[in-house]
Design an enzyme around this catalytic site. Sequence first.
Site, PDB file in Angstrom:
ATOM      1  N   HIS A 100     -14.468  29.781   8.932  1.00  0.00           N
ATOM      2  CA  HIS A 100     -15.844  29.451   8.550  1.00  0.00           C
ATOM      3  C   HIS A 100     -16.719  28.953   9.688  1.00  0.00           C
ATOM      4  CE1 HIS A 100     -15.510  30.380   4.395  1.00  0.00           C
ATOM      5  NE2 HIS A 100     -14.397  29.672   4.278  1.00  0.00           N
ATOM      6  N   GLY A 101     -16.087  28.479  10.776  1.00  0.00           N
ATOM      7  CA  GLY A 101     -16.888  27.921  11.871  1.00  0.00           C
ATOM      8  C   GLY A 101     -17.676  28.981  12.613  1.00  0.00           C
ATOM      9  N   CYS A 102     -18.609  28.547  13.459  1.00  0.00           N
ATOM     10  CA  CYS A 102     -19.382  29.477  14.286  1.00  0.00           C
ATOM     11  C   CYS A 102     -18.687  29.750  15.603  1.00  0.00           C
ATOM     12  CB  CYS A 102     -20.766  28.909  14.562  1.00  0.00           C
ATOM     13  SG  CYS A 102     -21.881  29.155  13.186  1.00  0.00           S
ATOM     14  N   LEU A 103     -17.536  29.112  15.785  1.00  0.00           N
ATOM     15  CA  LEU A 103     -16.890  29.275  17.078  1.00  0.00           C
ATOM     16  C   LEU A 103     -15.508  29.870  16.968  1.00  0.00           C
ATOM     17  CD1 LEU A 103     -18.614  28.228  19.432  1.00  0.00           C
ATOM     18  CD2 LEU A 103     -16.651  26.831  19.983  1.00  0.00           C
TER      19      LEU A 103
END
Lengths: 103, 156
Positions: A100-103
């Site tokens: 789910h993270g952007c990274l």
Amino acid sequence: MNKELSGTTVDVDAEGYLTDPGQWTKEVAVELAKEEGIELNDRHWKVIDFIRKDGAENGTAPNVRRITKIGGVPTKELYELFPGGPAKKAAKVSGYGKPHGCL
Amino acid sequence: MTAEPIQKVSIIVSKGSLEGVYPALIMANGARAEGIEATLFFTFFGLDAIIDKRMDHLKVATVGNPAMHIPTLVGALPGMSSLATKMMNQKMEKLDIPPVREFMEMIADTGCDIYACKATVDMFDLDQEDFCPQVTGIITVGEFYEKSAGASIIFT
């Protein structure tokens, strides 16, 4: 949604990610990898083993930075092992949901 | 009708503040993580993010940004920018977003090409040695467009 992978019935979401990491087995991983066009070797297993261990401790699959920094797999290698989206594909093969993270 | 998935992005970084640089790095890295080809092109003050001796010292701009919710005159006080920078860096670390240098190394390792803009390099009297090792080359705007064939161009 149910799906049969190497004789095991697992629950998956619309994109084929396991919804319960507890249903994951090594045989399931081999099948999930095949879906992504990946033939697993020892280097893949190093990544998968780390994701399983880290995921069990944190309840969610680690991001790329964690896999490289703590898991000790260089970014370049990760992109070679799981071409076209290492975070997603490694998480999928390891029986976790889409990160789910952007990274 | 389903829209075509994005295959390639070219991201231009024209600002040298911390908040000006991070979005581009996150977008470039995120593109590669999705299997999208990515190129980063640094121009004007954006070059600070790839200048070896400057990239570890990028600062948050506290003046002229209403969304900071700090009155302009307060933002101009000595130390305000450093304070805001420190806070942002701590927040980034918590979110597992690496410092600029580490991020640049990571992005280069994902297979993203990193370029400096020739016109700016000439304007600031810089050369290849001034940049961090991840910089693939110094290119003209024409070469930038050539390399961006088929890409969506994003200006930040």
